[in-house]
Enzyme design. Structure first.
Site, PDB file in Angstrom:
ATOM      1  N   GLU A 129      -4.988  -5.375  10.441  1.00  0.00           N
ATOM      2  CA  GLU A 129      -3.991  -4.315  10.784  1.00  0.00           C
ATOM      3  C   GLU A 129      -4.359  -3.545  12.307  1.00  0.00           C
ATOM      4  O   GLU A 129      -5.070  -2.714  12.156  1.00  0.00           O
ATOM      5  CB  GLU A 129      -4.066  -3.314   9.537  1.00  0.00           C
ATOM      6  CG  GLU A 129      -3.582  -4.176   8.279  1.00  0.00           C
ATOM      7  CD  GLU A 129      -3.293  -2.776   7.247  1.00  0.00           C
ATOM      8  OE1 GLU A 129      -1.881  -3.129   6.905  1.00  0.00           O
ATOM      9  OE2 GLU A 129      -3.841  -2.099   7.014  1.00  0.00           O
TER      10      GLU A 129
ATOM     11  N   SER B  17       3.599  -2.210  10.338  1.00  0.00           N
ATOM     12  CA  SER B  17       5.128  -2.099  10.523  1.00  0.00           C
ATOM     13  C   SER B  17       5.913  -3.427  10.196  1.00  0.00           C
ATOM     14  O   SER B  17       6.594  -4.000  10.754  1.00  0.00           O
ATOM     15  CB  SER B  17       5.533  -1.772  11.975  1.00  0.00           C
ATOM     16  OG  SER B  17       4.953  -0.574  12.212  1.00  0.00           O
TER      17      SER B  17
ATOM     18  N   ASN C 180       0.776  -1.243   0.036  1.00  0.00           N
ATOM     19  CA  ASN C 180      -0.043  -0.039   0.105  1.00  0.00           C
ATOM     20  C   ASN C 180       0.770   1.287   0.187  1.00  0.00           C
ATOM     21  O   ASN C 180       1.446   1.595   0.954  1.00  0.00           O
ATOM     22  CB  ASN C 180      -0.781  -0.125   1.209  1.00  0.00           C
ATOM     23  CG  ASN C 180      -1.679   1.222   1.500  1.00  0.00           C
ATOM     24  OD1 ASN C 180      -1.824   2.010   0.562  1.00  0.00           O
ATOM     25  ND2 ASN C 180      -2.343   1.313   2.534  1.00  0.00           N
TER      26      ASN C 180
ATOM     27  N   GLY D  87       2.658   2.129  10.916  1.00  0.00           N
ATOM     28  CA  GLY D  87       3.389   3.191  10.657  1.00  0.00           C
ATOM     29  C   GLY D  87       4.042   3.742  11.973  1.00  0.00           C
ATOM     30  O   GLY D  87       4.674   4.845  12.085  1.00  0.00           O
TER      31      GLY D  87
ATOM     32  N   LYS E 106       0.063   4.277  -0.301  1.00  0.00           N
ATOM     33  CA  LYS E 106      -0.576   5.347   0.424  1.00  0.00           C
ATOM     34  C   LYS E 106      -0.533   6.672  -0.409  1.00  0.00           C
ATOM     35  O   LYS E 106      -0.419   6.499  -1.519  1.00  0.00           O
ATOM     36  CB  LYS E 106      -0.089   5.715   1.802  1.00  0.00           C
ATOM     37  CG  LYS E 106      -0.191   4.255   2.618  1.00  0.00           C
ATOM     38  CD  LYS E 106       0.028   4.374   4.268  1.00  0.00           C
ATOM     39  CE  LYS E 106      -0.110   3.036   4.979  1.00  0.00           C
ATOM     40  NZ  LYS E 106      -0.092   3.002   6.320  1.00  0.00           N
TER      41      LYS E 106
HETATM   42  P1  PGA Z   1       2.702   0.169   7.567  1.00  0.00           P
HETATM   43  O1  PGA Z   1       1.780   0.425   7.124  1.00  0.00           O
HETATM   44  O2  PGA Z   1       3.692  -1.044   7.126  1.00  0.00           O
HETATM   45  O3  PGA Z   1       3.601   1.310   7.177  1.00  0.00           O
HETATM   46  O4  PGA Z   1       2.863   0.059   9.053  1.00  0.00           O
HETATM   47  C1  PGA Z   1       0.754  -0.716   6.874  1.00  0.00           C
HETATM   48  C2  PGA Z   1      -0.644  -0.372   6.158  1.00  0.00           C
HETATM   49  O5  PGA Z   1      -1.068   0.975   6.619  1.00  0.00           O
HETATM   50  O6  PGA Z   1      -1.139  -0.974   5.461  1.00  0.00           O
END
Ligand code: PGA
Length: 256
Positions: free
Chosen positions: A167, A213, A10, A173, A12
């Site tokens: 999640e 993460s 993702n 994050g 984002k």
């Molecule tokens: P992250 O995001 O790996 O940066 O924690 C995961 C997500 O939001 O799908």
């Protein structure tokens, strides 16, 4: 039941044209296991450009979200019809940032899931509890309410187009990851809910992935848990090398 290792990326709100070109070129040059499903979700505005590349057959493109409306006066929305027109047939729905920042509720997410499946899309449907919800002992209550709102909108013959992404909001994050035991406990509970409320056969074949993460190092321990079928990756998917390294967990899973 053998479930194919699944890896979602993702992006984002990250990705200029140059970034998209570089990352996709990196993903094209990386080595990918044969038996893996990889789905990457660049920003909407880059999907047309991203689809102009010849991706390895294991990698599909996805939207990060989609409107519940087909067309009309909905400023800022992107419809499934528009995605379909670009040749996209995957979408993430209900990501925690959509739920918490943009206030999408279970009902809206359920309606989006329903429409996406009717339009023959594949869906990565996300659920997750906040830190407060976990600390107050409400993790499964919150997750089951979210899962139920999704499941109520999935026909039995559509479950093969649904991936459930667990999640935890506190892990996204933040650098904090659920321990393999914490994630496995949730995944096993989700599968058992699907078994009781949908069907044992569908529960056994549904892909349930973990996100929050995920990095190459923690991925290799998380993947050893029987109910963790892969990952949804944010930060670490923005570099081809780290995303492809997480893809190598497929071989760990295959040997279990
Ligand atoms: P992250 O995001 O790996 O940066 O924690 C995961 C997500 O939001 O799908």
């Amino acid at each position: 039941m053998n479930r194919t290792f699944f890896l979602g990326g993702n992006w984002k709100c990250n990705g200029t044209t140059e970034f998209t070109r570089n990352l996709i070129t990196g993903l094209n040059n990386a080595s990918w296991p044969q038996d893996i499903n990889v789905v990457i979700a660049p920003p909407m505005v880059q999907l047309g450009y991203a689809s102009s590349f010849n991706l390895p057959s294991q990698i599909k493109l996805s939207a990060q979200n989609a409107s519940k409306f087909p067309s009309g006066a909905y400023t800022g929305e992107t419809s499934l019809e528009m995605l379909e027109d670009l040749g996209i047939n995957w979408t993430i729905l209900g990501h925690s940032e959509r739920r918490h920042i943009f206030k999408e509720c279970n009902e809206t997410i359920g309606a989006k899931v329903k429409r996406a499946l009717e339009k023959k899309f594949n869906v990565i449907a996300c659920i997750g509890e906040t830190k407060e919800e976990r600390q107050s002992g409400n993790t499964m209550k919150v997750l089951i309410a979210q899962l139920e709102a999704i499941a109520n909108n999935v026909e039995n013959d559509q479950w093969n187009r649904v991936v459930i992404a667990y999640e935890p909001v506190w892990a996204i994050g933040t650098g904090l990851t659920a321990s393999p035991e914490q994630a496995e406990e949730v995944h096993a509970n989700l599968r058992s809910w699907i078994s009781k409320n949908v069907s044992p056969k569908i529960a056994a074949s549904t892909t349930i992935i973990y996100g929050g993460s995920v990095k190459p190092k923690n991925a290799s321990t998380l993947i050893q848990k029987p109910n963790i079928d892969g990952f949804l990756v944010g930060g670490a998917c923005l570099k081809a090398a780290s995303f492809a390294a997480i893809g190598q967990c497929q071989s760990i899973k295959a040997k279990l």
